[in-house]
Design an enzyme around this catalytic site. Structure first.
Site, PDB file in Angstrom:
ATOM      1  N   SER A   1      -2.628  -3.251 -10.447  1.00 13.55           N
ATOM      2  CA  SER A   1      -1.434  -3.147 -11.276  1.00 13.55           C
ATOM      3  C   SER A   1      -0.474  -4.298 -10.956  1.00 13.55           C
ATOM      4  CB  SER A   1      -0.791  -1.775 -11.076  1.00 13.55           C
ATOM      5  OG  SER A   1       0.114  -1.484 -12.114  1.00 13.55           O
TER       6      SER A   1
ATOM      7  N   ASP B   1      -5.767   3.419 -20.284  1.00 10.26           N
ATOM      8  CA  ASP B   1      -4.622   3.154 -19.408  1.00 10.26           C
ATOM      9  C   ASP B   1      -3.315   3.240 -20.199  1.00 10.26           C
ATOM     10  OD1 ASP B   1      -2.721   2.121 -17.635  1.00 10.26           O
ATOM     11  OD2 ASP B   1      -4.144   0.706 -16.757  1.00 10.26           O
TER      12      ASP B   1
ATOM     13  N   HIS C   1      -4.903   4.925 -15.602  1.00  7.39           N
ATOM     14  CA  HIS C   1      -4.407   3.880 -14.694  1.00  7.39           C
ATOM     15  C   HIS C   1      -4.838   4.229 -13.279  1.00  7.39           C
ATOM     16  CE1 HIS C   1      -1.914   0.392 -13.922  1.00  7.39           C
ATOM     17  NE2 HIS C   1      -1.190   1.036 -13.023  1.00  7.39           N
TER      18      HIS C   1
END
Length: 229
Positions: A122, A176, A207
């Protein structure tokens, strides 16, 4: 605010054997810390067959605008829900400098740049890409999971020829809701356009990290570090 005046990043270090000849620096996501990816080490069974030093730094604590200004561990601020816009250039530059210092530390410890992999998830993956592609020497590779490309429109300006020579593994979840897969795919396409060797894979997940993704990372990492099959 100048975050560079504070101390070096605190890190958790795990070594899979004596006298490591390779290093993996792994950056966590927003609001997490270095402990987040510690459990992945024993799951990387093939690549860990040789001595590797895994370095898991804690990001600095900063106020994050999208979370109401709450202070948390973050590699840079996020101003709003459109994460690809209004990027926190000061925070990005600060984190890139901090991670550069970690890479330099590993080189000073005797691990050559071509034996160092920069990884992240991320926000951490975004910084890994931004930092790895801008290095003055070629790294062993960059692992960028569930992320996007920072300052993508200026990649020709900030990236270097040695940085672009490092192979990149990108993994993303098809569902996601935090970093839409379209952003990850666009990042991969942008990297390919500047001649970066990119391995892109997607999994049916949100995610996070999929078990099959970990297996793919293990194979990719073992190939980058010369682990026999």
């Amino acid at each position: 605010m100048n975050y560079l005046d504070s101390n070096r990043l605190e890190c958790i270090v795990t070594e899979t054997g004596p006298d490591p000849d390779a290093s993996v620096i792994w950056l966590h996501g927003l609001g997490a810390d270095g402990h987040d990816f510690e459990p992945i080490v024993p799951q990387l069974q093939r690549s860990s067959a040789r001595s590797i030093r895994f370095v898991f730094p804690h990001a600095p604590v900063r106020p994050v605008t999208v979370n109401g200004g709450m202070e948390m561990r973050a590699w840079y601020d996020i101003a709003g829900m459109d994460i690809a816009r209004d990027q926190d250039r000061e925070g990005i530059a600060d984190s890139v400098a901090r991670v550069d210092r970690l890479i330099d530390d590993e080189i000073e410890r005797g691990v050559p740049a071509e034996r160092i992999v920069l990884a992240g998830f991320s926000q951490g993956g975004a910084i890994a890409l931004r930092c790895g592609l801008a290095r003055s020497e070629r790294l062993a590779g960059v692992i960028a999971l569930s992320c996007y490309l920072l300052e993508a429109d200026e990649i020709d300006t900030w990236s270097t020829a040695p940085g672009r020579a490092a192979p990149v593994f990108m993994g993303h979840g098809s569902m996601d809701p935090v970093v839409p897969m379209a952003l990850g795919r666009h990042a991969a396409e942008r990297l390919v356009a500047v001649d970066v060797d990119v391995q892109w894979q997607a999994w049916v997940m949100a995610h996070g990290v999929h078990p099959d993704e970990i297996s793919a990372i293990d194979r990719w990492l073992a190939e980058r570090l010369g682990v026999p099959a």
